[in-house]
Design a protein around this motif. Sequence first.
Motif, mmCIF file in Angstrom:
data_model
loop_
_atom_site.group_PDB
_atom_site.id
_atom_site.type_symbol
_atom_site.label_atom_id
_atom_site.label_comp_id
_atom_site.label_asym_id
_atom_site.label_seq_id
_atom_site.Cartn_x
_atom_site.Cartn_y
_atom_site.Cartn_z
ATOM 1 N N HIS A 173 -11.490 -23.533 -7.925
ATOM 2 C CA HIS A 173 -12.578 -24.248 -7.760
ATOM 3 C C HIS A 173 -12.296 -25.330 -6.445
ATOM 4 N N ASP A 174 -11.203 -25.826 -6.193
ATOM 5 C CA ASP A 174 -10.904 -26.895 -5.048
ATOM 6 C C ASP A 174 -10.905 -25.856 -3.797
ATOM 7 N N LEU A 175 -10.302 -24.747 -3.860
ATOM 8 C CA LEU A 175 -10.433 -24.059 -2.523
ATOM 9 C C LEU A 175 -11.807 -23.413 -2.169
ATOM 10 N N ALA A 176 -12.643 -23.117 -3.119
ATOM 11 C CA ALA A 176 -13.846 -22.345 -2.835
ATOM 12 C C ALA A 176 -14.634 -23.697 -2.469
ATOM 13 N N ARG A 177 -14.488 -24.819 -2.797
ATOM 14 C CA ARG A 177 -15.450 -26.162 -2.087
ATOM 15 C C ARG A 177 -15.414 -26.160 -0.627
ATOM 16 N N VAL A 178 -13.981 -25.814 -0.196
ATOM 17 C CA VAL A 178 -13.733 -26.264 1.041
ATOM 18 C C VAL A 178 -13.790 -24.889 2.078
ATOM 19 N N VAL A 179 -13.266 -23.727 1.589
ATOM 20 C CA VAL A 179 -13.116 -22.541 2.344
ATOM 21 C C VAL A 179 -13.957 -21.671 1.914
ATOM 22 N N ALA A 180 -14.548 -20.792 3.078
ATOM 23 C CA ALA A 180 -15.275 -19.613 2.915
ATOM 24 C C ALA A 180 -14.474 -18.475 3.798
ATOM 25 N N TRP A 181 -14.747 -17.163 3.413
ATOM 26 C CA TRP A 181 -14.029 -16.000 3.773
ATOM 27 C C TRP A 181 -15.053 -14.888 3.971
ATOM 28 N N VAL A 182 -14.877 -14.351 4.933
ATOM 29 C CA VAL A 182 -15.662 -13.011 5.301
ATOM 30 C C VAL A 182 -14.654 -12.056 5.618
ATOM 31 N N PRO A 183 -14.029 -11.290 4.587
ATOM 32 C CA PRO A 183 -12.922 -10.322 5.186
ATOM 33 C C PRO A 183 -13.357 -8.966 6.053
ATOM 34 N N GLN A 184 -12.449 -8.395 6.462
ATOM 35 C CA GLN A 184 -12.590 -7.581 7.505
ATOM 36 C C GLN A 184 -13.317 -6.267 6.794
ATOM 37 N N ARG A 185 -12.705 -6.029 5.266
ATOM 38 C CA ARG A 185 -13.033 -4.976 4.619
ATOM 39 C C ARG A 185 -14.242 -5.751 3.779
ATOM 40 N N ALA A 186 -15.461 -5.729 4.151
ATOM 41 C CA ALA A 186 -16.384 -6.447 3.532
ATOM 42 C C ALA A 186 -16.741 -6.230 1.920
ATOM 43 N N ALA A 187 -16.383 -4.727 1.759
ATOM 44 C CA ALA A 187 -16.874 -4.220 0.331
ATOM 45 C C ALA A 187 -15.734 -5.160 -0.804
ATOM 46 N N THR A 188 -14.669 -5.698 -0.045
ATOM 47 C CA THR A 188 -14.003 -6.414 -1.274
ATOM 48 C C THR A 188 -14.302 -7.556 -1.501
ATOM 49 N N ALA A 189 -15.359 -7.974 -0.895
ATOM 50 C CA ALA A 189 -15.935 -9.572 -0.790
ATOM 51 C C ALA A 189 -17.132 -9.374 -2.015
ATOM 52 N N LEU A 190 -17.537 -8.414 -2.491
ATOM 53 C CA LEU A 190 -18.733 -8.360 -3.367
ATOM 54 C C LEU A 190 -18.432 -8.549 -4.799
ATOM 55 N N VAL A 191 -19.093 -9.565 -5.393
ATOM 56 C CA VAL A 191 -18.672 -9.752 -6.821
ATOM 57 C C VAL A 191 -20.150 -10.090 -7.949
ATOM 58 N N GLY A 192 -21.191 -9.950 -7.195
ATOM 59 C CA GLY A 192 -22.514 -10.046 -7.738
ATOM 60 C C GLY A 192 -22.995 -8.665 -8.291
ATOM 61 N N ARG A 193 -23.919 -8.895 -9.278
ATOM 62 C CA ARG A 193 -24.467 -7.430 -9.519
ATOM 63 C C ARG A 193 -25.570 -6.951 -8.789
ATOM 64 N N THR A 194 -26.316 -8.243 -8.092
ATOM 65 C CA THR A 194 -27.411 -7.798 -7.370
ATOM 66 C C THR A 194 -26.941 -8.699 -5.878
ATOM 67 N N VAL A 195 -27.856 -8.299 -4.815
ATOM 68 C CA VAL A 195 -27.555 -8.787 -3.448
ATOM 69 C C VAL A 195 -27.792 -10.481 -3.526
ATOM 70 N N ARG A 196 -28.829 -10.846 -4.334
ATOM 71 C CA ARG A 196 -28.978 -12.329 -4.456
ATOM 72 C C ARG A 196 -28.130 -12.978 -5.370
ATOM 73 N N ASP A 197 -27.812 -12.174 -6.559
ATOM 74 C CA ASP A 197 -26.673 -12.970 -7.645
ATOM 75 C C ASP A 197 -25.433 -12.994 -6.472
ATOM 76 N N ASP A 198 -25.048 -12.213 -5.808
ATOM 77 C CA ASP A 198 -23.895 -12.023 -4.927
ATOM 78 C C ASP A 198 -23.833 -13.567 -4.158
ATOM 79 N N VAL A 199 -25.050 -14.060 -3.455
ATOM 80 C CA VAL A 199 -25.057 -14.955 -2.513
ATOM 81 C C VAL A 199 -24.952 -16.326 -3.333
ATOM 82 N N LEU A 200 -25.470 -16.082 -4.678
ATOM 83 C CA LEU A 200 -25.597 -17.297 -5.447
ATOM 84 C C LEU A 200 -24.244 -17.959 -6.334
ATOM 85 N N THR A 201 -23.291 -16.501 -6.342
ATOM 86 C CA THR A 201 -22.053 -16.946 -7.229
ATOM 87 C C THR A 201 -21.242 -18.264 -6.978
ATOM 88 N N THR A 202 -21.038 -18.227 -5.679
ATOM 89 C CA THR A 202 -20.129 -19.728 -5.599
ATOM 90 C C THR A 202 -21.011 -21.005 -5.701
#
Length: 779
Positions: A388-417
């Motif tokens: 929780h503390d790290l997410a408040r401060v830091v954002a990360w776009v990894p080189q392998r973008a597929a590993t950054a996906l956590v949502g069931r839909t595109v919009r859900d992914d953006v709203l996760t954090t």
Amino acid sequence: MSSAPSDRAGVARPGPVVAGGAEVRVQDLTWRPFGRSRAVLAGLDLVVQPGERVLLAGPSGSGKSTLLRAVAGLLLTADSGELSGSVTVGGHAPQEVPGEVGLVLQDPGAGVVASSIERDVAFGLENVSLPREQMRPRAEAALREVGLTMSPDSSPTTLSGGESQRLALAGALAMEPSVLLLDEPTAMLDATTAAEVRGVVAAVAARRGLTLVVVEHRLEGWLDLVDRLVVLDAAGSVVADGEPRQVLAEQGQALAVQGIWVPGVPDPEPLSMALEPVPGATAGTVDRGRVVAGATGLRVEHRSRRLGQRSRTTLAADGADLEARAGRTLALVGPSGAGKSSLMAALGGLLPPARGAVEVALPLTPAEAGGGGPARERLTPPHEWSSHDLARVVAWVPQRAATALVGRTVRDDVLTTPRALGQDRVVAERRADALLSALGLAHLADADPRQLSGGEQRRLAMASAVAHGPALVLADEPTVGQDRLTWAAVSGVLAAAREEGAAVVVTTHDPGVVDDADRVVHVTAPVQPAPDPEPERRPLLARVGPLALLAAAFCVLPLPGLLDTWRQGLVVLAAEVALGLVGLLAPGHGRAPQGRLRGVLTRLAPAALAVAGVAWSAWLLGGRDLEVASAAALRVLCLIVPSAVVFGFIEPEALGDHLAQRLRLPARPVVAATAALQRLQAFDALWGELMATRRVRGIRADRGAVARAREAVVVTGGLLVGALGQASALALAMDARGFAEARRRTWAGPAPWRLPDTVALGAGLLVVAVAVAARLLLP
């Protein structure tokens, strides 16, 4: 041969092409992926003449990679959808002649099928049944042709980005294809390495007279090396076709408007946008120009270990100093493999440094941000912060973008954090929709993010990274795979994050991104420590062939039926442990190998749950008798221990050689199983990437056994999804080298049976003999 003229980058240009390639004919090709309402390619017609060199361009998502897979005959290998029309190569269907079409994927590492570069190159030769004695000369010739001069036994995992591209090219060329297809071969390379790769491709295509089709977003550098430029529009239709200079002279401005990177046309301005402020966001907390995060004397190491081998430590950064300032963009540049990504990840608390310190501005630390922690948390490095503390401060776009996906839909992914941080729902949704619209993803808001193209996934990762207003934005190669229009959108989002007070750090080879940065730091690869000259001794088990190890482990399968009491099980377990310890011995001269016993215990750890479960069940169902429970647990343990001991010494490649040549098992399942086992070795790295993503997105379970168990189930699902993605890329690479049509197959590696194999098999039989004796002699 007379010397060839040189282009502006100093790369040797090929002489006249001697037509030796095959004709490629695409007629009325239509492809609509499963789950997408719009076809990627619709009624496409294209003819490429034998020996012609074609540069294929188009905006992001126009179907360029799809067309290459169709020409290679691999469109249905890893994807599902509706396909119509026809594609022929040399007058017949692709893949009808194995190896006739060589396809090099955008991510060359995804197609590695072997543990050494020579064996990887020889994979296609095995599929076309080339005799073993001819494979090594052919593989070595291909490696020389592309300029890979290291030892043929070198691991592909040790190669840089440019070297990986060369290895993939060598694997395709070894089969002597008539058509060579390259998917963005220089997209993630520095300028020098990219020029080298272009030079190799041009020289080989000219020397062999290959038909060549290259997909690239950036046209400059290729124009003097090709005969023809074909441009697709956003709908996947041909909108320009002809001699490159002529096409650009006549249609350059119009193509630039569509998103094509036309040489000579100035880079677009970043998209102008203002992000709606988010209550509680950390962006802007630190005064503009002040340090958000700083690193001093940073040393970053990576440790890896393959089955049966000692752990390997790679130095990614050493003695690095870095500062990220609020409202400023810092660009990390340097050659491929210099450690830029590792340095950036350590700065953001995603990697623990081996030495040095990372400090974050006091207003951003958990103790000062209302987290309720003690004051000493001001000094806690970010790699020890909670999710929780790290997410408040830091954002990360990894080189392998597929590993950054956590949502069931595109919009859900953006709203996760934003949801994880408890931000205002209405504001978060408005901000998410604005980001999706700016990045050209609004029409995909309800789509599964795993179905997006690589460029779309990278833009989605960017939207998800800045949605919650972080104070530190880390973007690893954020503009790779983007056309002019989407590049402007990505650059605009980075600029908007900077304007709202975030410190932005990017790694990049993109000159436009570098020009827009406030500060540029050149990163050079650290000097690796010299390897220990004293060789490491090999354990006795490492000297045994994989088939004998497998057979020894299988010998114990009858044990559950032979053992009745806990005393019998204890005797057999003692025999197994004694034999295992003997097998772990490493007699001889040299350094003692490390981690032998630790490796066995690590492999036994998951089995402990099964043993405990069996014991508990037996205790409940057996009248709560401890002897019954002990006997059941020991039976399971006796079954598991031999596998845990020998599994660490079974090399997948050698196992495949033995299963196919010694047991005469069918080639296709053997190769598939071997490839799966090799990918299994990379699961720990993929698991680490997924957990790092959850941590920086604010959804990792930091406390509570139940929460962590639930998370393990979720991440395991993500691991399987990631593994399926890797398997799809691997299947493409394997089939591109003739695996799909291989009816008969030869093998590059031998499969001998030696004295240690017989001894190991005898040890397995000895365990069974001990079990029989224990049953007869012990009550």
